[in-house]
Design an enzyme around this catalytic site. Structure first.
Site, PDB file in Angstrom:
ATOM      1  N   HIS A 180       1.894   1.836  -3.259  1.00 24.47           N
ATOM      2  CA  HIS A 180       1.006   2.838  -3.853  1.00 24.47           C
ATOM      3  C   HIS A 180       1.603   4.230  -3.851  1.00 24.47           C
ATOM      4  O   HIS A 180       0.919   5.209  -4.112  1.00 24.47           O
ATOM      5  CB  HIS A 180      -0.352   2.827  -3.142  1.00 24.47           C
ATOM      6  CG  HIS A 180      -1.096   1.534  -3.285  1.00 24.47           C
ATOM      7  ND1 HIS A 180      -2.315   1.299  -2.708  1.00 24.47           N
ATOM      8  CD2 HIS A 180      -0.778   0.390  -3.956  1.00 24.47           C
ATOM      9  CE1 HIS A 180      -2.720   0.064  -3.007  1.00 24.47           C
ATOM     10  NE2 HIS A 180      -1.799  -0.496  -3.756  1.00 24.47           N
ATOM     11  N   ASP A 182       0.863  -1.185   0.000  1.00 23.80           N
ATOM     12  CA  ASP A 182       0.000   0.000   0.000  1.00 23.80           C
ATOM     13  C   ASP A 182       0.898   1.234   0.000  1.00 23.80           C
ATOM     14  O   ASP A 182       2.029   1.161  -0.480  1.00 23.80           O
ATOM     15  CB  ASP A 182      -0.971  -0.050   1.198  1.00 23.80           C
ATOM     16  CG  ASP A 182      -2.263   0.711   0.914  1.00 23.80           C
ATOM     17  OD1 ASP A 182      -2.175   1.921   0.614  1.00 23.80           O
ATOM     18  OD2 ASP A 182      -3.349   0.133   0.981  1.00 23.80           O
TER      19      ASP A 182
END
Ligand code: NAG
Ligand code: NAG
Length: 436
Positions: free
Chosen positions: A284, A261
């Protein structure tokens, strides 16, 4: 450097300009191993200013008292060592310069555990040289599924030592609704939470395979996070690297973050946040947000990301807000960033929607203003390398791009997509919006 916008001028005169001046818009440099000493000379004035507010606890000159967890019954086999850790912590916490020692070459298993303050000590250190591993049994977390290790209300704390904190998260990932769509969405524990800690230094540690987030700084003040390696597989769900919430005066330096993430996520209540020399990816990217979920108010200001290498991530530098929020994200500087095969290298998304039901347009949004992108280069894995998708109700203002050059990874065109955004300055930018 001539920025005409008064707010931007204010931002830059907050000494951030020194970074631009000292690094020079063209002198891209990235060196994850650059030591603190050189940097502090290099940017002397800034460091001086910052060090006043981010003074780290002075080295324990008066003889530290060391409490080795082994002496309190820790076994480092597969049994639960939580009680030994509690005992060692309590002793360290009530002596003047207490050190909890977690010896190297051993693996200690812990159930959910809270190291509470306030301590009597002037400074307390947890020296993790070995490995601490989380109990994988989900039933151990019944009382509180959100946390594994917590440092609660501890001042002048150091957590360091070259060892590893292993969240042992595989079982949690398998039970995530993002992996198994048939399961309900529930929370998994954050591996390490620093809650209401002041004058905190977290250094020289490896954090791996967190159950969900790796390291969360919540309601903390005056934090240094240095030389961290935060590692989890790229497909592990919600395993943010470093999460910053309601925290002020925090520096993250010289760290490598590869997770499933956000490498770094900065959310509401955070200000004076600096991240320098960050290696990020997979994951991310570096995110401010998400902000404004459930019509909430969010405030984030004075964020600088300087010198980063972001590779193979879905986003590079991102600001994301839900529709319907209020508050602001302002005075943000992203500079000297190398992007390698990043899907959305530069992105502001005010229509963020991380839920099954579609999100409808609302009449308010968290206001985004005074965001500077300077010296950002590299490759985009998608056609839209620069994307400003701002809200109709609250357009993005004071966006400034200089020395941006993003090309397509492999072959192909790139473009910029810009909606409801007004630019302050736009110099030497590729790709650029048609309205600039
Ligand atoms: C770029 O990233 C995509 C996935 O995001 C991947 O499929 C592709 O192989 C990568 N290209 C290179 C050159 O690494
Ligand atoms: C905002 O963007 C939408 C979608 O492109 C557009 O229809 C609208 O006119 C824009 N609003 C403003 C104030 O620019």
């Amino acid at each position: 450097m001539n920025y005409n916008n008064p707010k931007l001028h204010f931002l830059l005169s907050l000494s951030l300009a020194l970074f631009i001046a000292s690094n020079g818009p063209l002198s891209f440099s990235f060196n994850p191993n650059q030591n603190d000493g050189r940097r502090s000379t290099h940017n002397g004035v800034l460091m001086t200013r910052f060090s006043r507010s981010t003074r780290s606890p002075s080295p324990s000159s008066s003889s530290p008292q060391v409490f080795n967890v082994d002496d309190f019954g820790a076994r480092g086999d597969r049994s639960d060592d939580s009680q030994a850790f509690y005992k060692a912590w309590n002793r360290a916490c009530s002596s003047k310069f207490g050190v909890v020692l977690v010896p190297k070459n051993r693996v200690y298993h812990l159930k959910p555990i809270t190291f509470s303050g306030p301590c009597k000590s002037s400074q307390i250190t947890m020296r993790i040289s070995g490995t601490i591993k989380a109990s994988p049994r989900r039933s151990d977390y019944e009382k509180d599924t959100r946390h594994w290790m917590v440092f609660d209300n501890v001042q002048n704390l150091r957590v360091e030592g070259g060892g590893t904190i292993n969240g042992n998260g595989r079982k949690w990932w398998r039970n995530s609704c993002k992996i198994n769509k048939a399961l309900p969405c529930t929370h998994a524990p954050t591996a390490v939470t620093f809650y209401e800690c002041k004058n905190l230094r977290v250094a020289n540690l490896r954090s791996k395979n967190a159950q969900q987030m790796h390291i969360n700084f919540q309601k903390c003040e005056n934090v240094q996070a240095v030389n961290l390696r935060v590692i989890a597989p790229g497909n592990s769900p919600n395993t943010d690297g470093i999460h910053i919430t309601d925290t002020q005066d925090i520096q993250i330096m010289n760290s490598v973050i590869r997770t499933g993430d956000d490498c770094i996520s900065i959310v509401s209540g955070s200000k004076n946040v600096r991240a320098t020399d960050i290696t990020c990816g997979p994951g991310h990217g570096i995110s401010i947000g998400s902000l404004g979920a459930d019509n909430s108010e969010a405030e984030v200001s004075n964020v600088m990301v300087n010198r980063a290498r972001i590779s193979g991530t879905t986003n590079g530098v991102r600001i994301k807000t839900w529709q319907g929020g209020s508050g602001y994200a302002k005075n943000i500087l992203f500079q000297n960033i190398e992007m390698i095969n990043v899907t959305n290298p530069i992105i502001i998304d005010q229509n963020y929607c991380d839920q099954d039901e579609p999100c409808h347009e609302k009449r308010s949004a968290v206001k985004i203003s005074d965001v500077v992108y300077n010296n950002i280069r590299g490759t985009s894995d998608s056609e839209v390398a620069v994307k400003f998708e701002c809200s109709r109700s609250s357009p993005c203002e004071g966006i400034s791009l200089t020395n941006v050059n993003l090309v397509r990874e492999g072959d192909g065109v790139v473009e910029a997509s810009c909606e409801n955004v007004s630019f302050d300055k736009s110099g030497r930018v590729f790709p650029r919006c048609s309205n600039t």
